[in-house]
Enzyme design. Sequence first.
Site, mmCIF file in Angstrom:
data_model
loop_
_atom_site.group_PDB
_atom_site.id
_atom_site.type_symbol
_atom_site.label_atom_id
_atom_site.label_comp_id
_atom_site.label_asym_id
_atom_site.label_seq_id
_atom_site.Cartn_x
_atom_site.Cartn_y
_atom_site.Cartn_z
ATOM 1 N N ASP A 45 13.469 -48.901 -31.433
ATOM 2 C CA ASP A 45 12.610 -47.827 -31.448
ATOM 3 C C ASP A 45 12.699 -47.308 -32.695
ATOM 4 O O ASP A 45 13.454 -47.682 -34.191
ATOM 5 C CB ASP A 45 13.673 -46.212 -31.250
ATOM 6 N N ASP A 96 8.970 -49.520 -35.386
ATOM 7 C CA ASP A 96 8.285 -49.002 -34.993
ATOM 8 C C ASP A 96 6.828 -50.550 -34.397
ATOM 9 O O ASP A 96 6.396 -50.115 -34.636
ATOM 10 C CB ASP A 96 7.425 -48.752 -36.165
ATOM 11 N N VAL A 97 6.464 -49.640 -33.035
ATOM 12 C CA VAL A 97 5.338 -50.480 -32.281
ATOM 13 C C VAL A 97 4.012 -50.778 -33.054
ATOM 14 O O VAL A 97 3.128 -51.132 -32.829
ATOM 15 C CB VAL A 97 5.227 -49.976 -30.390
ATOM 16 N N ASN A 115 7.792 -48.799 -23.283
ATOM 17 C CA ASN A 115 7.987 -47.254 -22.843
ATOM 18 C C ASN A 115 7.212 -46.923 -24.245
ATOM 19 O O ASN A 115 6.858 -45.561 -23.880
ATOM 20 C CB ASN A 115 9.341 -47.518 -22.461
ATOM 21 N N TYR A 173 -4.781 -39.164 -25.149
ATOM 22 C CA TYR A 173 -3.189 -40.163 -23.886
ATOM 23 C C TYR A 173 -3.438 -40.268 -23.046
ATOM 24 O O TYR A 173 -3.451 -40.942 -22.313
ATOM 25 C CB TYR A 173 -2.228 -38.201 -23.755
ATOM 26 N N LYS A 203 -3.394 -44.350 -22.128
ATOM 27 C CA LYS A 203 -2.883 -44.343 -20.965
ATOM 28 C C LYS A 203 -4.228 -45.214 -19.704
ATOM 29 O O LYS A 203 -3.232 -46.066 -19.080
ATOM 30 C CB LYS A 203 -1.793 -43.416 -20.125
ATOM 31 N N THR A 223 11.680 -34.673 -20.488
ATOM 32 C CA THR A 223 12.538 -35.342 -21.411
ATOM 33 C C THR A 223 12.257 -35.058 -22.935
ATOM 34 O O THR A 223 11.486 -34.077 -22.943
ATOM 35 C CB THR A 223 12.150 -37.481 -22.188
HETATM 36 P P1 NAD Z 1 10.983 -39.392 -25.251
HETATM 37 O O1 NAD Z 1 9.722 -38.886 -26.482
HETATM 38 O O2 NAD Z 1 12.077 -38.805 -24.637
HETATM 39 O O3 NAD Z 1 10.936 -40.645 -25.636
HETATM 40 C C1 NAD Z 1 9.920 -42.067 -26.222
HETATM 41 C C2 NAD Z 1 10.920 -42.649 -27.635
HETATM 42 O O4 NAD Z 1 9.591 -42.990 -27.999
HETATM 43 C C3 NAD Z 1 11.478 -42.065 -28.487
HETATM 44 O O5 NAD Z 1 12.393 -42.319 -28.704
HETATM 45 C C4 NAD Z 1 10.676 -42.542 -29.573
HETATM 46 O O6 NAD Z 1 11.273 -42.299 -31.078
HETATM 47 C C5 NAD Z 1 10.066 -43.591 -29.217
HETATM 48 N N1 NAD Z 1 8.555 -43.887 -30.066
HETATM 49 C C6 NAD Z 1 7.890 -42.840 -30.461
HETATM 50 N N2 NAD Z 1 7.071 -43.286 -31.050
HETATM 51 C C7 NAD Z 1 7.127 -44.645 -31.340
HETATM 52 C C8 NAD Z 1 6.704 -46.020 -32.546
HETATM 53 N N3 NAD Z 1 5.902 -45.979 -32.930
HETATM 54 N N4 NAD Z 1 7.599 -46.729 -32.168
HETATM 55 C C9 NAD Z 1 8.760 -46.825 -31.532
HETATM 56 N N5 NAD Z 1 9.107 -46.405 -30.943
HETATM 57 C C10 NAD Z 1 8.201 -44.537 -30.749
HETATM 58 O O7 NAD Z 1 9.837 -39.733 -24.299
HETATM 59 P P2 NAD Z 1 9.509 -39.729 -22.789
HETATM 60 O O8 NAD Z 1 9.181 -39.500 -21.660
HETATM 61 O O9 NAD Z 1 10.782 -40.706 -23.117
HETATM 62 O O10 NAD Z 1 8.570 -41.022 -22.436
HETATM 63 C C11 NAD Z 1 8.551 -42.762 -22.420
HETATM 64 C C12 NAD Z 1 7.498 -43.214 -21.922
HETATM 65 O O11 NAD Z 1 7.622 -42.331 -20.676
HETATM 66 C C13 NAD Z 1 5.949 -42.591 -22.837
HETATM 67 O O12 NAD Z 1 5.564 -43.890 -22.594
HETATM 68 C C14 NAD Z 1 5.471 -41.471 -22.138
HETATM 69 O O13 NAD Z 1 3.941 -42.319 -22.630
HETATM 70 C C15 NAD Z 1 5.841 -41.506 -20.744
HETATM 71 N N6 NAD Z 1 5.476 -40.970 -19.390
HETATM 72 C C16 NAD Z 1 6.098 -39.528 -20.082
HETATM 73 C C17 NAD Z 1 6.149 -39.086 -18.841
HETATM 74 C C18 NAD Z 1 7.123 -37.449 -19.003
HETATM 75 O O14 NAD Z 1 6.758 -36.541 -18.197
HETATM 76 N N7 NAD Z 1 8.170 -37.137 -20.207
HETATM 77 C C19 NAD Z 1 5.329 -38.779 -17.580
HETATM 78 C C20 NAD Z 1 4.740 -39.925 -17.790
HETATM 79 C C21 NAD Z 1 4.601 -40.905 -18.673
#
Ligand code: NAD
Length: 277
Positions: free
Chosen positions: A37, A64-65, A91, A156, A160, A191
Amino acid sequence: MRDFREKVVLVTGGASGLGAGLAAALLERGASVVIADINVEGAQALASRWVAERGDRAWAVALDVTSSEQVDGVVDEVVRRHGRIDLLINNAGIAVGGEFHDVPPRAVRRVLDINLLGAAQVMQAVYRVMVKQGGGHIVNIASMYGLIPGAMAAAYAAAKHGVVGLTESVRAEARQLGVTFTLVCPGFIATNLFAAGEYSPGLDAERVVSRIPFRIVSVDDAVAAILNGVTRGKSIVVFPWYARLFWWLHRLHPGLLVRLSAAELARQRARGPAESR
Ligand code: NAD
Protein backbone atom coordinates in the site's frame (compact mmCIF):
# COMPACT_ATOMS: atom_id res chain seq x y z
CA MET A 1 -8.87 -21.60 -6.59
CA ARG A 2 -10.85 -23.59 -4.01
CA ASP A 3 -8.38 -23.67 -1.15
CA PHE A 4 -6.22 -20.77 0.06
CA ARG A 5 -4.01 -22.80 2.43
CA GLU A 6 -0.31 -22.04 1.87
CA LYS A 7 -1.10 -19.84 -1.12
CA VAL A 8 1.04 -16.74 -1.61
CA VAL A 9 -1.21 -13.71 -2.01
CA LEU A 10 -0.33 -10.12 -2.93
CA VAL A 11 -2.98 -7.53 -1.99
CA THR A 12 -2.57 -3.99 -3.31
CA GLY A 13 -4.34 -1.29 -1.34
CA GLY A 14 -4.36 -3.77 1.55
CA ALA A 15 -4.06 -1.19 4.34
CA SER A 16 -7.74 -0.21 4.32
CA GLY A 17 -11.30 -1.17 3.43
CA LEU A 18 -11.88 -4.01 1.02
CA GLY A 19 -8.17 -4.86 0.64
CA ALA A 20 -7.68 -5.12 4.40
CA GLY A 21 -10.84 -7.24 4.70
CA LEU A 22 -9.72 -9.61 1.95
CA ALA A 23 -6.20 -9.85 3.42
CA ALA A 24 -7.61 -10.75 6.87
CA ALA A 25 -9.99 -13.36 5.44
CA LEU A 26 -7.26 -14.96 3.32
CA LEU A 27 -4.91 -15.14 6.32
CA GLU A 28 -7.66 -16.80 8.30
CA ARG A 29 -7.95 -19.39 5.53
CA GLY A 30 -4.25 -20.23 5.72
CA ALA A 31 -2.66 -18.04 3.04
CA SER A 32 0.57 -16.03 3.31
CA VAL A 33 -0.36 -12.43 2.59
CA VAL A 34 1.72 -9.48 1.42
CA ILE A 35 -0.01 -6.17 2.09
CA ALA A 36 1.22 -3.55 -0.39
CA ASP A 37 0.00 0.00 0.00
CA ILE A 38 1.05 3.61 -0.52
CA ASN A 39 0.05 3.99 3.13
CA VAL A 40 2.93 1.85 4.36
CA GLU A 41 2.41 2.77 8.05
CA GLY A 42 -1.18 1.49 7.84
CA ALA A 43 -0.06 -1.67 6.05
CA GLN A 44 2.72 -2.31 8.57
CA ALA A 45 0.41 -1.74 11.54
CA LEU A 46 -2.03 -4.34 10.20
CA ALA A 47 0.68 -6.90 9.40
CA SER A 48 2.35 -6.48 12.82
CA ARG A 49 -0.99 -6.84 14.60
CA TRP A 50 -1.89 -10.00 12.72
CA VAL A 51 1.55 -11.53 13.28
CA ALA A 52 1.55 -10.63 17.00
CA GLU A 53 -2.05 -11.69 17.70
CA ARG A 54 -2.31 -14.83 15.65
CA GLY A 55 1.16 -15.70 14.36
CA ASP A 56 -0.18 -15.13 10.87
CA ARG A 57 2.09 -15.13 7.88
CA ALA A 58 1.77 -11.50 6.81
CA TRP A 59 4.20 -8.75 5.88
CA ALA A 60 3.83 -5.25 4.54
CA VAL A 61 5.58 -3.32 1.84
CA ALA A 62 5.38 0.24 0.51
CA LEU A 63 3.88 0.41 -2.97
CA ASP A 64 2.66 3.25 -5.14
CA VAL A 65 1.00 1.42 -8.04
CA THR A 66 1.71 4.36 -10.37
CA SER A 67 5.47 3.72 -10.10
CA SER A 68 6.60 0.96 -12.46
CA GLU A 69 9.92 0.70 -10.55
CA GLN A 70 8.08 0.13 -7.26
CA VAL A 71 5.68 -2.37 -8.86
CA ASP A 72 8.55 -4.41 -10.34
CA GLY A 73 10.52 -4.14 -7.07
CA VAL A 74 7.61 -5.41 -4.94
CA VAL A 75 6.78 -8.28 -7.30
CA ASP A 76 10.48 -9.31 -7.38
CA GLU A 77 10.65 -9.17 -3.58
CA VAL A 78 7.56 -11.36 -3.15
CA VAL A 79 8.99 -13.93 -5.56
CA ARG A 80 12.39 -13.79 -3.83
CA ARG A 81 10.82 -14.39 -0.39
CA HIS A 82 8.13 -16.92 -1.33
CA GLY A 83 9.27 -18.40 -4.65
CA ARG A 84 5.92 -17.71 -6.35
CA ILE A 85 2.68 -15.68 -6.38
CA ASP A 86 -0.50 -17.74 -6.43
CA LEU A 87 -3.11 -15.02 -6.08
CA LEU A 88 -3.18 -11.28 -6.82
CA ILE A 89 -5.86 -9.06 -5.32
CA ASN A 90 -5.48 -6.03 -7.60
CA ASN A 91 -7.43 -3.62 -5.45
CA ALA A 92 -5.67 -0.26 -4.83
CA GLY A 93 -7.86 2.64 -5.89
CA ILE A 94 -9.22 6.11 -5.22
CA ALA A 95 -12.49 7.94 -5.89
CA VAL A 96 -12.86 11.12 -7.92
CA GLY A 97 -16.33 12.64 -8.26
CA GLY A 98 -18.31 15.58 -9.56
CA GLU A 99 -19.65 16.83 -12.85
CA PHE A 100 -16.97 16.24 -15.46
CA HIS A 101 -16.72 19.91 -16.49
CA ASP A 102 -16.05 20.83 -12.86
CA VAL A 103 -13.49 18.14 -11.94
CA PRO A 104 -9.89 19.43 -11.98
CA PRO A 105 -7.99 17.90 -14.95
CA ARG A 106 -5.24 16.88 -12.50
CA ALA A 107 -7.78 14.71 -10.64
CA VAL A 108 -8.93 13.11 -13.92
CA ARG A 109 -5.32 12.14 -14.69
CA ARG A 110 -4.77 10.91 -11.11
CA VAL A 111 -7.75 8.54 -11.07
CA LEU A 112 -6.79 7.12 -14.48
CA ASP A 113 -3.19 6.81 -13.31
CA ILE A 114 -3.99 4.88 -10.12
CA ASN A 115 -7.17 2.99 -10.98
CA LEU A 116 -6.36 2.02 -14.57
CA LEU A 117 -2.66 2.40 -15.40
CA GLY A 118 -1.57 1.37 -11.88
CA ALA A 119 -3.88 -1.65 -11.94
CA ALA A 120 -2.59 -2.59 -15.42
CA GLN A 121 1.03 -2.29 -14.28
CA VAL A 122 0.53 -4.50 -11.23
CA MET A 123 -1.50 -7.00 -13.23
CA GLN A 124 1.14 -7.25 -15.97
CA ALA A 125 4.07 -7.67 -13.57
CA VAL A 126 2.29 -10.44 -11.62
CA TYR A 127 0.83 -12.04 -14.78
CA ARG A 128 4.38 -12.44 -16.17
CA VAL A 129 5.40 -14.30 -13.00
CA MET A 130 2.29 -16.50 -13.21
CA VAL A 131 2.86 -17.32 -16.89
CA LYS A 132 6.44 -18.35 -16.07
CA GLN A 133 5.36 -20.51 -13.10
CA GLY A 134 2.55 -22.03 -15.18
CA GLY A 135 -0.47 -20.82 -13.19
CA GLY A 136 -2.10 -18.39 -10.83
CA HIS A 137 -5.27 -16.41 -10.26
CA ILE A 138 -5.85 -12.66 -10.57
CA VAL A 139 -8.75 -10.85 -8.91
CA ASN A 140 -9.23 -7.42 -10.45
CA ILE A 141 -11.38 -5.10 -8.34
CA ALA A 142 -13.32 -2.93 -10.79
CA SER A 143 -16.77 -1.51 -9.93
CA MET A 144 -20.36 -1.62 -11.18
CA TYR A 145 -19.24 1.63 -12.87
CA GLY A 146 -16.98 -0.55 -15.02
CA LEU A 147 -20.15 -2.03 -16.53
CA ILE A 148 -22.60 0.88 -16.57
CA PRO A 149 -22.34 4.67 -16.98
CA GLY A 150 -21.27 6.62 -13.91
CA ALA A 151 -22.67 10.14 -14.06
CA MET A 152 -20.89 12.36 -11.50
CA ALA A 153 -17.99 9.88 -11.57
CA ALA A 154 -17.04 9.88 -15.26
CA ALA A 155 -13.26 9.59 -14.91
CA TYR A 156 -13.64 6.91 -12.20
CA ALA A 157 -16.06 5.02 -14.49
CA ALA A 158 -13.64 5.39 -17.43
CA ALA A 159 -10.84 3.85 -15.36
CA LYS A 160 -13.06 0.98 -14.19
CA HIS A 161 -14.37 0.32 -17.74
CA GLY A 162 -10.68 0.09 -18.66
CA VAL A 163 -10.08 -2.51 -15.95
CA VAL A 164 -13.05 -4.52 -17.27
CA GLY A 165 -11.72 -4.37 -20.85
CA LEU A 166 -8.22 -5.29 -19.74
CA THR A 167 -9.40 -8.28 -17.71
CA GLU A 168 -11.73 -9.61 -20.41
CA SER A 169 -9.01 -9.26 -23.07
CA VAL A 170 -6.11 -10.81 -21.17
CA ARG A 171 -8.41 -13.60 -19.98
CA ALA A 172 -8.56 -14.86 -23.56
CA GLU A 173 -4.76 -14.79 -23.94
CA ALA A 174 -4.28 -16.49 -20.56
CA ARG A 175 -6.62 -19.39 -21.20
CA GLN A 176 -3.93 -21.83 -22.30
CA LEU A 177 -1.29 -20.45 -19.94
CA GLY A 178 -2.91 -21.57 -16.68
CA VAL A 179 -3.75 -18.09 -15.40
CA THR A 180 -7.37 -17.40 -14.47
CA PHE A 181 -9.24 -14.22 -13.53
CA THR A 182 -12.13 -13.05 -11.41
CA LEU A 183 -13.45 -9.62 -12.31
CA VAL A 184 -15.21 -7.96 -9.36
CA CYS A 185 -17.81 -5.22 -9.98
CA PRO A 186 -19.37 -4.08 -6.70
CA GLY A 187 -21.89 -1.40 -5.88
CA PHE A 188 -21.29 0.76 -2.79
CA ILE A 189 -19.18 -0.64 0.09
CA ALA A 190 -18.63 0.93 3.53
CA THR A 191 -14.92 1.82 3.31
CA ASN A 192 -12.71 4.89 3.45
CA LEU A 193 -12.97 5.34 -0.36
CA PHE A 194 -15.36 8.30 -0.27
CA ALA A 195 -13.69 10.13 2.64
CA ALA A 196 -10.30 9.81 0.90
CA GLY A 197 -11.77 10.83 -2.48
CA GLU A 198 -11.25 13.99 -4.49
CA TYR A 199 -14.25 16.02 -5.66
CA SER A 200 -15.17 19.01 -7.77
CA PRO A 201 -15.35 22.34 -5.91
CA GLY A 202 -18.31 22.45 -3.52
CA LEU A 203 -18.82 18.68 -3.41
CA ASP A 204 -17.58 16.55 -0.52
CA ALA A 205 -17.62 12.97 0.70
CA GLU A 206 -20.49 13.54 3.12
CA ARG A 207 -22.73 14.92 0.38
CA VAL A 208 -21.78 12.11 -2.01
CA VAL A 209 -22.51 9.40 0.58
CA SER A 210 -25.81 11.05 1.62
CA ARG A 211 -27.01 10.87 -1.99
CA ILE A 212 -26.45 7.11 -2.35
CA PRO A 213 -29.99 5.77 -2.63
CA PHE A 214 -29.08 2.15 -1.77
CA ARG A 215 -27.93 0.04 1.13
CA ILE A 216 -24.17 0.30 1.46
CA VAL A 217 -22.66 -3.19 1.67
CA SER A 218 -20.42 -4.00 4.67
CA VAL A 219 -16.79 -4.98 4.04
CA ASP A 220 -17.51 -8.42 5.54
CA ASP A 221 -20.36 -9.05 3.10
CA ALA A 222 -18.24 -7.80 0.17
CA VAL A 223 -15.34 -10.06 1.19
CA ALA A 224 -17.70 -13.05 1.49
CA ALA A 225 -19.19 -12.38 -1.98
CA ILE A 226 -15.74 -12.05 -3.58
CA LEU A 227 -14.14 -15.12 -1.98
CA ASN A 228 -17.26 -17.15 -2.69
CA GLY A 229 -16.92 -16.13 -6.36
CA VAL A 230 -13.21 -16.99 -6.44
CA THR A 231 -13.66 -20.43 -4.85
CA ARG A 232 -16.53 -21.20 -7.22
CA GLY A 233 -14.41 -20.25 -10.22
CA LYS A 234 -16.63 -17.33 -11.24
CA SER A 235 -15.21 -15.17 -14.01
CA ILE A 236 -17.23 -12.14 -12.89
CA VAL A 237 -18.74 -11.22 -9.51
CA VAL A 238 -21.30 -8.40 -9.49
CA PHE A 239 -22.98 -7.42 -6.21
CA PRO A 240 -25.28 -6.48 -4.54
CA TRP A 241 -28.62 -6.95 -6.31
CA TYR A 242 -28.91 -3.40 -7.65
CA ALA A 243 -25.51 -3.65 -9.39
CA ARG A 244 -26.72 -6.82 -11.16
CA LEU A 245 -30.04 -5.15 -12.01
CA PHE A 246 -28.36 -2.03 -13.48
CA TRP A 247 -25.93 -4.18 -15.48
CA TRP A 248 -28.81 -6.21 -16.89
CA LEU A 249 -30.88 -3.09 -17.68
CA HIS A 250 -27.92 -1.43 -19.41
CA ARG A 251 -27.38 -4.42 -21.67
CA LEU A 252 -31.08 -4.71 -22.41
CA HIS A 253 -31.76 -0.98 -22.96
CA PRO A 254 -28.56 0.97 -23.65
CA GLY A 255 -29.48 4.58 -22.93
CA LEU A 256 -32.01 3.88 -20.17
CA LEU A 257 -29.55 4.47 -17.30
CA VAL A 258 -28.31 7.60 -19.07
CA ARG A 259 -31.88 8.94 -19.11
CA LEU A 260 -32.46 8.00 -15.46
CA SER A 261 -29.15 9.58 -14.37
CA ALA A 262 -29.90 12.74 -16.37
CA ALA A 263 -33.31 13.02 -14.67
CA GLU A 264 -31.75 12.60 -11.20
CA LEU A 265 -29.08 15.18 -11.99
CA ALA A 266 -31.72 17.64 -13.27
CA ARG A 267 -33.58 17.18 -9.97
CA GLN A 268 -30.42 17.94 -8.00
CA ARG A 269 -29.57 20.98 -10.15
CA ALA A 270 -33.13 22.32 -9.71
CA ARG A 271 -32.57 22.35 -5.93
CA GLY A 272 -30.04 25.14 -6.52
CA PRO A 273 -26.30 25.41 -6.99
CA ALA A 274 -25.37 24.69 -3.35
CA GLU A 275 -27.45 21.51 -3.31
CA SER A 276 -26.66 20.33 -6.82
CA ARG A 277 -22.90 20.58 -6.40
P1 NAD B 1 -10.17 2.46 0.69
O1 NAD B 1 -9.89 3.91 0.48
O2 NAD B 1 -10.62 2.00 2.01
O3 NAD B 1 -8.87 1.60 0.28
C1 NAD B 1 -8.09 1.90 -0.85
C2 NAD B 1 -6.63 1.59 -0.54
O4 NAD B 1 -5.86 1.86 -1.72
C3 NAD B 1 -6.07 2.48 0.59
O5 NAD B 1 -5.41 1.68 1.55
C4 NAD B 1 -5.10 3.39 -0.13
O6 NAD B 1 -3.98 3.81 0.66
C5 NAD B 1 -4.66 2.51 -1.32
N1 NAD B 1 -4.10 3.30 -2.41
C6 NAD B 1 -4.58 4.46 -2.94
N2 NAD B 1 -3.74 4.90 -3.90
C7 NAD B 1 -2.73 4.00 -3.99
C8 NAD B 1 -1.58 3.91 -4.79
N3 NAD B 1 -1.26 4.86 -5.69
N4 NAD B 1 -0.76 2.83 -4.64
C9 NAD B 1 -1.04 1.89 -3.71
N5 NAD B 1 -2.12 1.94 -2.90
C10 NAD B 1 -2.95 2.98 -3.03
O7 NAD B 1 -11.23 2.08 -0.44
P2 NAD B 1 -11.87 0.66 -0.86
O8 NAD B 1 -13.30 0.92 -1.09
O9 NAD B 1 -11.46 -0.43 0.03
O10 NAD B 1 -11.22 0.49 -2.30
C11 NAD B 1 -10.69 -0.73 -2.79
C12 NAD B 1 -11.08 -0.93 -4.24
O11 NAD B 1 -12.50 -1.18 -4.31
C13 NAD B 1 -10.83 0.29 -5.14
O12 NAD B 1 -10.27 -0.13 -6.36
C14 NAD B 1 -12.24 0.86 -5.37
O13 NAD B 1 -12.33 1.57 -6.59
C15 NAD B 1 -13.04 -0.44 -5.38
N6 NAD B 1 -14.47 -0.23 -5.14
C16 NAD B 1 -14.90 0.37 -4.00
C17 NAD B 1 -16.27 0.59 -3.83
C18 NAD B 1 -16.81 1.27 -2.60
O14 NAD B 1 -18.00 1.66 -2.60
N7 NAD B 1 -16.03 1.43 -1.54
C19 NAD B 1 -17.18 0.16 -4.80
C20 NAD B 1 -16.69 -0.45 -5.95
C21 NAD B 1 -15.34 -0.65 -6.11
